[in-house]
Scaffold this motif. Structure first.
Motif, PDB file in Angstrom:
ATOM      1  N   GLN A  87      90.394 -17.232 105.582  1.00 57.86           N
ATOM      2  CA  GLN A  87      90.261 -16.184 104.686  1.00 57.86           C
ATOM      3  C   GLN A  87      88.671 -15.732 104.981  1.00 57.86           C
ATOM      4  O   GLN A  87      87.848 -16.843 104.894  1.00 57.86           O
ATOM      5  CB  GLN A  87      90.384 -16.371 103.251  1.00 57.86           C
ATOM      6  CG  GLN A  87      91.780 -16.661 102.865  1.00 57.86           C
ATOM      7  CD  GLN A  87      92.122 -16.992 101.541  1.00 57.86           C
ATOM      8  OE1 GLN A  87      91.604 -17.804 101.008  1.00 57.86           O
ATOM      9  NE2 GLN A  87      92.884 -16.196 100.862  1.00 57.86           N
ATOM     10  N   VAL A  88      88.226 -14.784 105.469  1.00 56.35           N
ATOM     11  CA  VAL A  88      86.875 -14.164 105.758  1.00 56.35           C
ATOM     12  C   VAL A  88      86.640 -13.203 104.913  1.00 56.35           C
ATOM     13  O   VAL A  88      87.435 -12.201 104.538  1.00 56.35           O
ATOM     14  CB  VAL A  88      86.960 -13.849 107.152  1.00 56.35           C
ATOM     15  CG1 VAL A  88      85.475 -13.350 107.525  1.00 56.35           C
ATOM     16  CG2 VAL A  88      87.414 -14.796 108.269  1.00 56.35           C
ATOM     17  N   TYR A  89      85.280 -13.679 104.102  1.00 50.75           N
ATOM     18  CA  TYR A  89      84.940 -12.449 103.130  1.00 50.75           C
ATOM     19  C   TYR A  89      83.755 -11.752 103.631  1.00 50.75           C
ATOM     20  O   TYR A  89      82.936 -12.418 104.302  1.00 50.75           O
ATOM     21  CB  TYR A  89      84.431 -13.157 101.855  1.00 50.75           C
ATOM     22  CG  TYR A  89      85.443 -13.622 101.171  1.00 50.75           C
ATOM     23  CD1 TYR A  89      85.942 -13.085  99.759  1.00 50.75           C
ATOM     24  CD2 TYR A  89      86.129 -15.056 101.610  1.00 50.75           C
ATOM     25  CE1 TYR A  89      86.967 -13.744  99.296  1.00 50.75           C
ATOM     26  CE2 TYR A  89      87.369 -15.511 100.867  1.00 50.75           C
ATOM     27  CZ  TYR A  89      87.713 -14.753  99.580  1.00 50.75           C
ATOM     28  OH  TYR A  89      88.650 -15.374  98.877  1.00 50.75           O
ATOM     29  N   GLY A  90      83.904 -10.168 103.732  1.00 52.91           N
ATOM     30  CA  GLY A  90      82.740  -9.604 104.401  1.00 52.91           C
ATOM     31  C   GLY A  90      83.235  -8.106 104.691  1.00 52.91           C
ATOM     32  O   GLY A  90      84.531  -7.879 104.496  1.00 52.91           O
ATOM     33  N   THR A  91      82.462  -7.350 105.515  1.00 50.41           N
ATOM     34  CA  THR A  91      82.875  -6.125 105.856  1.00 50.41           C
ATOM     35  C   THR A  91      82.767  -6.146 107.601  1.00 50.41           C
ATOM     36  O   THR A  91      81.694  -7.032 108.030  1.00 50.41           O
ATOM     37  CB  THR A  91      82.260  -4.926 105.411  1.00 50.41           C
ATOM     38  OG1 THR A  91      80.482  -5.216 105.474  1.00 50.41           O
ATOM     39  CG2 THR A  91      82.454  -4.855 103.878  1.00 50.41           C
ATOM     40  N   ILE A  92      83.303  -5.433 108.353  1.00 46.48           N
ATOM     41  CA  ILE A  92      83.241  -5.532 109.808  1.00 46.48           C
ATOM     42  C   ILE A  92      81.762  -5.355 110.131  1.00 46.48           C
ATOM     43  O   ILE A  92      81.253  -6.047 111.256  1.00 46.48           O
ATOM     44  CB  ILE A  92      84.273  -4.645 110.263  1.00 46.48           C
ATOM     45  CG1 ILE A  92      85.739  -5.238 110.185  1.00 46.48           C
ATOM     46  CG2 ILE A  92      84.223  -4.716 112.063  1.00 46.48           C
ATOM     47  CD1 ILE A  92      86.735  -4.344 110.691  1.00 46.48           C
ATOM     48  N   LEU A  93      81.319  -4.191 109.829  1.00 50.23           N
ATOM     49  CA  LEU A  93      80.052  -3.921 110.337  1.00 50.23           C
ATOM     50  C   LEU A  93      78.646  -4.611 109.754  1.00 50.23           C
ATOM     51  O   LEU A  93      77.685  -4.098 109.439  1.00 50.23           O
ATOM     52  CB  LEU A  93      79.678  -2.341 110.276  1.00 50.23           C
ATOM     53  CG  LEU A  93      80.743  -1.597 111.096  1.00 50.23           C
ATOM     54  CD1 LEU A  93      80.492   0.110 110.938  1.00 50.23           C
ATOM     55  CD2 LEU A  93      80.677  -2.027 112.554  1.00 50.23           C
ATOM     56  N   THR A  94      78.861  -5.886 109.427  1.00 45.31           N
ATOM     57  CA  THR A  94      77.819  -6.829 108.941  1.00 45.31           C
ATOM     58  C   THR A  94      77.663  -7.998 109.864  1.00 45.31           C
ATOM     59  O   THR A  94      78.542  -7.842 110.906  1.00 45.31           O
ATOM     60  CB  THR A  94      77.762  -7.359 107.560  1.00 45.31           C
ATOM     61  OG1 THR A  94      79.313  -8.005 107.593  1.00 45.31           O
ATOM     62  CG2 THR A  94      78.045  -6.073 106.748  1.00 45.31           C
ATOM     63  N   LYS A  96      88.801  -4.068 119.543  1.00 48.72           N
ATOM     64  CA  LYS A  96      89.638  -3.808 118.534  1.00 48.72           C
ATOM     65  C   LYS A  96      89.148  -3.944 117.095  1.00 48.72           C
ATOM     66  O   LYS A  96      89.276  -3.002 116.400  1.00 48.72           O
ATOM     67  CB  LYS A  96      90.710  -5.217 118.379  1.00 48.72           C
ATOM     68  CG  LYS A  96      91.613  -5.300 117.299  1.00 48.72           C
ATOM     69  CD  LYS A  96      92.457  -6.690 117.326  1.00 48.72           C
ATOM     70  CE  LYS A  96      93.074  -7.054 116.041  1.00 48.72           C
ATOM     71  NZ  LYS A  96      93.904  -8.039 116.113  1.00 48.72           N
ATOM     72  N   LEU A  97      88.122  -4.719 117.069  1.00 50.96           N
ATOM     73  CA  LEU A  97      87.140  -4.718 115.523  1.00 50.96           C
ATOM     74  C   LEU A  97      86.383  -3.532 115.512  1.00 50.96           C
ATOM     75  O   LEU A  97      86.506  -2.978 114.345  1.00 50.96           O
ATOM     76  CB  LEU A  97      86.297  -5.880 115.666  1.00 50.96           C
ATOM     77  CG  LEU A  97      86.833  -7.298 115.548  1.00 50.96           C
ATOM     78  CD1 LEU A  97      85.921  -8.153 115.921  1.00 50.96           C
ATOM     79  CD2 LEU A  97      87.538  -7.545 114.277  1.00 50.96           C
ATOM     80  N   LEU A  98      86.046  -2.948 116.420  1.00 53.03           N
ATOM     81  CA  LEU A  98      85.151  -1.609 116.206  1.00 53.03           C
ATOM     82  C   LEU A  98      86.039  -0.510 115.918  1.00 53.03           C
ATOM     83  O   LEU A  98      85.739   0.398 115.254  1.00 53.03           O
ATOM     84  CB  LEU A  98      84.358  -1.368 117.579  1.00 53.03           C
ATOM     85  CG  LEU A  98      83.109  -2.078 117.911  1.00 53.03           C
ATOM     86  CD1 LEU A  98      82.448  -1.612 119.009  1.00 53.03           C
ATOM     87  CD2 LEU A  98      82.256  -1.957 116.764  1.00 53.03           C
ATOM     88  N   ALA A  99      87.446  -0.504 116.588  1.00 50.03           N
ATOM     89  CA  ALA A  99      88.462   0.400 116.313  1.00 50.03           C
ATOM     90  C   ALA A  99      88.908   0.240 114.867  1.00 50.03           C
ATOM     91  O   ALA A  99      89.027   1.259 114.002  1.00 50.03           O
ATOM     92  CB  ALA A  99      89.624   0.310 117.030  1.00 50.03           C
ATOM     93  N   GLN A 100      88.818  -1.052 114.348  1.00 48.60           N
ATOM     94  CA  GLN A 100      89.407  -1.207 112.877  1.00 48.60           C
ATOM     95  C   GLN A 100      88.175  -0.661 111.941  1.00 48.60           C
ATOM     96  O   GLN A 100      88.317  -0.116 110.843  1.00 48.60           O
ATOM     97  CB  GLN A 100      89.410  -2.649 112.508  1.00 48.60           C
ATOM     98  CG  GLN A 100      90.892  -3.083 113.059  1.00 48.60           C
ATOM     99  CD  GLN A 100      90.982  -4.654 112.945  1.00 48.60           C
ATOM    100  OE1 GLN A 100      90.039  -5.357 112.372  1.00 48.60           O
ATOM    101  NE2 GLN A 100      92.169  -5.289 113.590  1.00 48.60           N
ATOM    102  N   ALA A 101      86.751  -0.794 112.322  1.00 53.56           N
ATOM    103  CA  ALA A 101      85.954  -0.425 111.512  1.00 53.56           C
ATOM    104  C   ALA A 101      85.685   1.155 111.488  1.00 53.56           C
ATOM    105  O   ALA A 101      85.277   1.839 110.546  1.00 53.56           O
ATOM    106  CB  ALA A 101      84.532  -0.877 112.084  1.00 53.56           C
ATOM    107  N   ALA A 102      86.117   1.900 112.560  1.00 50.03           N
ATOM    108  CA  ALA A 102      85.968   3.248 112.707  1.00 50.03           C
ATOM    109  C   ALA A 102      87.304   3.928 111.806  1.00 50.03           C
ATOM    110  O   ALA A 102      87.140   4.903 111.436  1.00 50.03           O
ATOM    111  CB  ALA A 102      86.343   3.507 114.265  1.00 50.03           C
ATOM    112  N   ALA A 103      88.503   3.154 111.733  1.00 47.38           N
ATOM    113  CA  ALA A 103      89.608   3.654 111.056  1.00 47.38           C
ATOM    114  C   ALA A 103      89.192   3.956 109.541  1.00 47.38           C
ATOM    115  O   ALA A 103      88.569   3.601 108.858  1.00 47.38           O
ATOM    116  CB  ALA A 103      90.725   2.703 111.215  1.00 47.38           C
TER     117      ALA A 103
END
Length: 198
Positions: free
Chosen positions: A3-10, A191-198
């Motif tokens: 379980q990872v807590y945070g937001t992608i663009l950090t 993949k992660l950047l695409a999720q952040a942009a979604a």
């Protein structure tokens, strides 16, 4: 499952990138820095935090190191000369790049306005430019910092290079810019950047 807590663009991006690269399942629990939810996991309020076997781990690089060691990927074995070199690179990036970018961020939007000293950013940019030159020299001819082997130091450096572009820090080392672009073209990062942009 982690379980990872945070937001992608950090700095959470670093941990998620490692998990994607090594193919480990995880659940991202989207919480913002200083929120009550993250403070329940990490009293400092900083992201990321990660729960592994019922225990909360904090600090992105500590989590990356734990994951790499546990799963035997993106790292050299503890006690090897190569691991010593890898750790030296990791600490160099933390000391000379991550810390400089974090200080600039603090004086841009984190500290209370009356405690910010925007003028400090000129000296930080000068420091960062010198660090870029040293890191360019370390990159050498290999695709990665350690030659043919990608390690967590590469994820850390690539993340700092992208962060520095957003912070309008010097971008004057073409070899490093090409390296950053190669790293961010990896499927895990895409993949992660695409999720952040979604």
């Amino acid at each position: 499952m982690y379980q990872v807590y945070g937001t992608i663009l950090t700095r959470t991006f670093r941990v998620l990138w490692v998990l994607e690269e090594i193919g480990q399942p995880y659940e991202l629990i989207a919480v913002r820095p200083q929120s009550p939810e993250i403070r329940a996991q990490n009293p400092s309020g900083k992201v990321p935090a990660m729960v592994a076997d019922g225990v909360t781990l904090t600090d992105s690089v500590a989590i990356m190191t734990y994951l790499a060691d546990k799963h035997g990927a993106l790292t050299y074995p503890a006690g090897s000369i190569e691991r010593g070199r890898q750790d030296a690179l990791t600490h160099q990036i933390l000391d000379e790049m991550d810390a400089v970018l974090w200080t600039a961020s603090r004086h841009s939007f984190i500290l209370p306005e009356d405690l910010r000293t925007p003028e400090v950013k000129d000296s930080l940019k000068w420091e960062f430019s010198r660090a870029l030159q040293r890191m360019t020299d370390r990159l050498g001819d290999g695709p990665y910092l350690m030659g043919e082997t990608m390690t967590i130091a590469d994820i850390l450096l690539a993340h700092c290079l992208r962060w520095s572009a957003g912070a309008r820090f010097p971008q004057d080392q073409q070899a490093l810019l090409a390296y950053r672009d190669r790293m961010y073209a990896r499927p895990a990062a895409v993949k992660l950047l695409a999720q952040a942009a979604a």
